[in-house]
Scaffold this motif. Sequence first.
Motif, PDB file in Angstrom:
ATOM      1  N   ILE A   1       0.861  -1.176   0.000  1.00  0.00           N
ATOM      2  CA  ILE A   1       0.000   0.000   0.000  1.00  0.00           C
ATOM      3  C   ILE A   1       0.900   1.230   0.000  1.00  0.00           C
ATOM      4  O   ILE A   1       1.941   1.253   0.685  1.00  0.00           O
ATOM      5  CB  ILE A   1      -0.965  -0.019   1.217  1.00  0.00           C
ATOM      6  CG1 ILE A   1      -1.911   1.189   1.183  1.00  0.00           C
ATOM      7  CG2 ILE A   1      -0.216  -0.088   2.526  1.00  0.00           C
ATOM      8  CD1 ILE A   1      -3.034   1.079   2.218  1.00  0.00           C
ATOM      9  N   ASN A   2       0.524   2.223  -0.794  1.00  0.00           N
ATOM     10  CA  ASN A   2       1.371   3.407  -0.924  1.00  0.00           C
ATOM     11  C   ASN A   2       0.522   4.671  -0.866  1.00  0.00           C
ATOM     12  O   ASN A   2      -0.603   4.714  -1.379  1.00  0.00           O
ATOM     13  CB  ASN A   2       2.121   3.369  -2.254  1.00  0.00           C
ATOM     14  CG  ASN A   2       3.144   4.480  -2.368  1.00  0.00           C
ATOM     15  OD1 ASN A   2       4.136   4.487  -1.654  1.00  0.00           O
ATOM     16  ND2 ASN A   2       2.906   5.433  -3.266  1.00  0.00           N
ATOM     17  N   VAL A   3       1.066   5.706  -0.237  1.00  0.00           N
ATOM     18  CA  VAL A   3       0.406   7.007  -0.162  1.00  0.00           C
ATOM     19  C   VAL A   3       1.343   8.049  -0.746  1.00  0.00           C
ATOM     20  O   VAL A   3       2.527   8.097  -0.414  1.00  0.00           O
ATOM     21  CB  VAL A   3       0.047   7.382   1.298  1.00  0.00           C
ATOM     22  CG1 VAL A   3      -0.511   8.799   1.352  1.00  0.00           C
ATOM     23  CG2 VAL A   3      -0.961   6.394   1.872  1.00  0.00           C
ATOM     24  N   SER A   4       0.800   8.874  -1.649  1.00  0.00           N
ATOM     25  CA  SER A   4       1.541  10.010  -2.199  1.00  0.00           C
ATOM     26  C   SER A   4       0.790  11.280  -1.844  1.00  0.00           C
ATOM     27  O   SER A   4      -0.435  11.348  -2.007  1.00  0.00           O
ATOM     28  CB  SER A   4       1.667   9.899  -3.723  1.00  0.00           C
ATOM     29  OG  SER A   4       2.332   8.710  -4.088  1.00  0.00           O
ATOM     30  N   TYR A   5       1.519  12.267  -1.363  1.00  0.00           N
ATOM     31  CA  TYR A   5       0.892  13.539  -1.016  1.00  0.00           C
ATOM     32  C   TYR A   5       1.790  14.655  -1.528  1.00  0.00           C
ATOM     33  O   TYR A   5       2.929  14.807  -1.085  1.00  0.00           O
ATOM     34  CB  TYR A   5       0.704  13.664   0.495  1.00  0.00           C
ATOM     35  CG  TYR A   5       0.140  15.008   0.920  1.00  0.00           C
ATOM     36  CD1 TYR A   5      -1.183  15.333   0.637  1.00  0.00           C
ATOM     37  CD2 TYR A   5       0.932  15.941   1.588  1.00  0.00           C
ATOM     38  CE1 TYR A   5      -1.712  16.554   1.016  1.00  0.00           C
ATOM     39  CE2 TYR A   5       0.414  17.166   1.973  1.00  0.00           C
ATOM     40  CZ  TYR A   5      -0.913  17.472   1.679  1.00  0.00           C
ATOM     41  OH  TYR A   5      -1.429  18.696   2.051  1.00  0.00           O
ATOM     42  N   GLY A   6       1.305  15.400  -2.516  1.00  0.00           N
ATOM     43  CA  GLY A   6       2.113  16.468  -3.076  1.00  0.00           C
ATOM     44  C   GLY A   6       1.608  16.855  -4.445  1.00  0.00           C
ATOM     45  O   GLY A   6       0.497  16.500  -4.859  1.00  0.00           O
ATOM     46  N   HIS A   7       2.435  17.599  -5.170  1.00  0.00           N
ATOM     47  CA  HIS A   7       2.117  18.003  -6.538  1.00  0.00           C
ATOM     48  C   HIS A   7       3.176  17.400  -7.442  1.00  0.00           C
ATOM     49  O   HIS A   7       4.340  17.781  -7.391  1.00  0.00           O
ATOM     50  CB  HIS A   7       2.109  19.522  -6.664  1.00  0.00           C
ATOM     51  CG  HIS A   7       1.961  19.990  -8.083  1.00  0.00           C
ATOM     52  ND1 HIS A   7       0.801  19.779  -8.798  1.00  0.00           N
ATOM     53  CD2 HIS A   7       2.825  20.638  -8.912  1.00  0.00           C
ATOM     54  CE1 HIS A   7       0.962  20.293 -10.024  1.00  0.00           C
ATOM     55  NE2 HIS A   7       2.172  20.812 -10.114  1.00  0.00           N
ATOM     56  N   TYR A   8       2.779  16.412  -8.251  1.00  0.00           N
ATOM     57  CA  TYR A   8       3.736  15.662  -9.043  1.00  0.00           C
ATOM     58  C   TYR A   8       3.566  15.860 -10.550  1.00  0.00           C
ATOM     59  O   TYR A   8       4.407  15.437 -11.322  1.00  0.00           O
ATOM     60  CB  TYR A   8       3.617  14.170  -8.723  1.00  0.00           C
ATOM     61  CG  TYR A   8       3.788  13.858  -7.258  1.00  0.00           C
ATOM     62  CD1 TYR A   8       5.043  13.846  -6.673  1.00  0.00           C
ATOM     63  CD2 TYR A   8       2.687  13.605  -6.448  1.00  0.00           C
ATOM     64  CE1 TYR A   8       5.213  13.560  -5.319  1.00  0.00           C
ATOM     65  CE2 TYR A   8       2.839  13.325  -5.103  1.00  0.00           C
ATOM     66  CZ  TYR A   8       4.093  13.308  -4.536  1.00  0.00           C
ATOM     67  OH  TYR A   8       4.248  13.043  -3.207  1.00  0.00           O
ATOM     68  N   TYR A   9       2.481  16.470 -10.976  1.00  0.00           N
ATOM     69  CA  TYR A   9       2.206  16.583 -12.404  1.00  0.00           C
ATOM     70  C   TYR A   9       1.120  17.635 -12.626  1.00  0.00           C
ATOM     71  O   TYR A   9       0.384  17.998 -11.709  1.00  0.00           O
ATOM     72  CB  TYR A   9       1.724  15.250 -12.971  1.00  0.00           C
ATOM     73  CG  TYR A   9       0.582  14.667 -12.174  1.00  0.00           C
ATOM     74  CD1 TYR A   9      -0.728  15.099 -12.360  1.00  0.00           C
ATOM     75  CD2 TYR A   9       0.811  13.711 -11.180  1.00  0.00           C
ATOM     76  CE1 TYR A   9      -1.766  14.599 -11.604  1.00  0.00           C
ATOM     77  CE2 TYR A   9      -0.221  13.204 -10.422  1.00  0.00           C
ATOM     78  CZ  TYR A   9      -1.505  13.653 -10.641  1.00  0.00           C
ATOM     79  OH  TYR A   9      -2.538  13.163  -9.884  1.00  0.00           O
ATOM     80  N   SER A  10       1.041  18.149 -13.839  1.00  0.00           N
ATOM     81  CA  SER A  10      -0.097  18.965 -14.264  1.00  0.00           C
ATOM     82  C   SER A  10      -1.093  18.100 -15.024  1.00  0.00           C
ATOM     83  O   SER A  10      -2.298  18.298 -14.938  1.00  0.00           O
ATOM     84  CB  SER A  10       0.378  20.121 -15.144  1.00  0.00           C
ATOM     85  OG  SER A  10       1.190  21.003 -14.401  1.00  0.00           O
ATOM     86  N   HIS A  11      -0.525  17.135 -15.782  1.00  0.00           N
ATOM     87  CA  HIS A  11      -1.389  16.187 -16.474  1.00  0.00           C
ATOM     88  C   HIS A  11      -0.698  14.831 -16.498  1.00  0.00           C
ATOM     89  O   HIS A  11       0.446  14.718 -16.950  1.00  0.00           O
ATOM     90  CB  HIS A  11      -1.673  16.645 -17.907  1.00  0.00           C
ATOM     91  CG  HIS A  11      -2.487  15.650 -18.694  1.00  0.00           C
ATOM     92  ND1 HIS A  11      -3.817  15.419 -18.429  1.00  0.00           N
ATOM     93  CD2 HIS A  11      -2.138  14.818 -19.712  1.00  0.00           C
ATOM     94  CE1 HIS A  11      -4.257  14.481 -19.269  1.00  0.00           C
ATOM     95  NE2 HIS A  11      -3.263  14.106 -20.044  1.00  0.00           N
ATOM     96  N   PHE A  12      -1.401  13.810 -15.983  1.00  0.00           N
ATOM     97  CA  PHE A  12      -0.883  12.443 -16.047  1.00  0.00           C
ATOM     98  C   PHE A  12      -1.712  11.720 -17.098  1.00  0.00           C
ATOM     99  O   PHE A  12      -2.921  11.567 -16.944  1.00  0.00           O
ATOM    100  CB  PHE A  12      -1.003  11.749 -14.694  1.00  0.00           C
ATOM    101  CG  PHE A  12      -0.062  10.591 -14.535  1.00  0.00           C
ATOM    102  CD1 PHE A  12       1.169  10.764 -13.944  1.00  0.00           C
ATOM    103  CD2 PHE A  12      -0.398   9.331 -15.008  1.00  0.00           C
ATOM    104  CE1 PHE A  12       2.052   9.695 -13.801  1.00  0.00           C
ATOM    105  CE2 PHE A  12       0.471   8.263 -14.881  1.00  0.00           C
ATOM    106  CZ  PHE A  12       1.704   8.458 -14.273  1.00  0.00           C
ATOM    107  N   PRO A  13      -1.094  11.278 -18.204  1.00  0.00           N
ATOM    108  CA  PRO A  13      -1.852  10.773 -19.361  1.00  0.00           C
ATOM    109  C   PRO A  13      -2.584   9.460 -19.085  1.00  0.00           C
ATOM    110  O   PRO A  13      -2.387   8.818 -18.047  1.00  0.00           O
ATOM    111  CB  PRO A  13      -0.773  10.593 -20.424  1.00  0.00           C
ATOM    112  CG  PRO A  13       0.494  10.420 -19.664  1.00  0.00           C
ATOM    113  CD  PRO A  13       0.361  11.266 -18.432  1.00  0.00           C
ATOM    114  N   MET A  14      -3.397   9.073 -20.037  1.00  0.00           N
ATOM    115  CA  MET A  14      -4.215   7.864 -19.913  1.00  0.00           C
ATOM    116  C   MET A  14      -3.341   6.644 -19.653  1.00  0.00           C
ATOM    117  O   MET A  14      -2.340   6.415 -20.335  1.00  0.00           O
ATOM    118  CB  MET A  14      -5.034   7.661 -21.193  1.00  0.00           C
ATOM    119  CG  MET A  14      -6.162   6.654 -21.046  1.00  0.00           C
ATOM    120  SD  MET A  14      -7.465   7.203 -19.914  1.00  0.00           S
ATOM    121  CE  MET A  14      -8.340   8.385 -20.944  1.00  0.00           C
TER     122      MET A  14
END
Length: 287
Positions: free
Chosen positions: A18-31
């Motif tokens: 299980i993983n948690v990410s908290y932050g700003h990593y992208y403006s657009h993550f593609p399909m």
Amino acid sequence: MIKADLSEPMYFEHDMSINVSYGHYYSHFPMHWHSFMEIVAPLSNDMSITLGNETYALTENQFALIPPRSLHSLTKNSTVPCLVLQFSNMLLPQLHDFIIHRQLLCCQPVIDVTDAVPFSDNPLEILIKIKGLFYSDISFKEMCLYEELLHFFIVIGEHNYQIKNSLSAQKTPQQKAYDRKFDAVTEYIKEHYTEQISLEDLAAFAGFSKYHFSRIFKEYYQMSLPEYITSLRVSRATELLENPDLSIMDVALQSGFSSLPSFNRTFKQINNCTPSQFRKMFDHFPG
């Protein structure tokens, strides 16, 4: 990195599932798609998600539930941190409650915590608590994370059950008749899922044409008939694999799979490991 088939391998910087990410990593993550289930909470009014052919604009009071192997993309309009939770699709499908109530738990891709029907606990607050646990140094961290995750799904299930009961009271006699038919279909599948079940036979059992039945089945279960039967078979296989006296072939046949290659391929797609690898997990717990 997204592969040519649009799959995204999951590589965590730890040994937990299980993983948690908290932050700003992208403006657009593609399909893309992956074998893990994902929960996305923007915690602000600046995110949209495309799931299949539908696009949803999320607010700070909403979160999205993304099933495994579902094509989706994400777009953010600011640098405000968002919360993303990803976890293995191995645990929940082994739980009988999750299998039979999958429709209640996953019927809405986007959930609003300010819904007119109240939640027993705020699901967003549970997700934030999971974030706190993930970044802590507590003992038995993974177990604590899954404890809260189960609590999260119980809260959603109870909430959706209230809505279902309320809507049921407003249903027409024909709609209630449909419900009774699909209750019977569910019981029939539970009794015969290790056998060959055809769409035509089930449609005839329910009294529908196969095309009408196929469409309504997906509305009821949020998955196709083959996917539903497969989930039951793999769940049964995980139970049988705990028995060291059964060969992998025995487990495959007793779970309803017609061949070992088909069983190995399907099991790995759902559990992210082969049946043999899954069985080895129990070698660490001698009887």
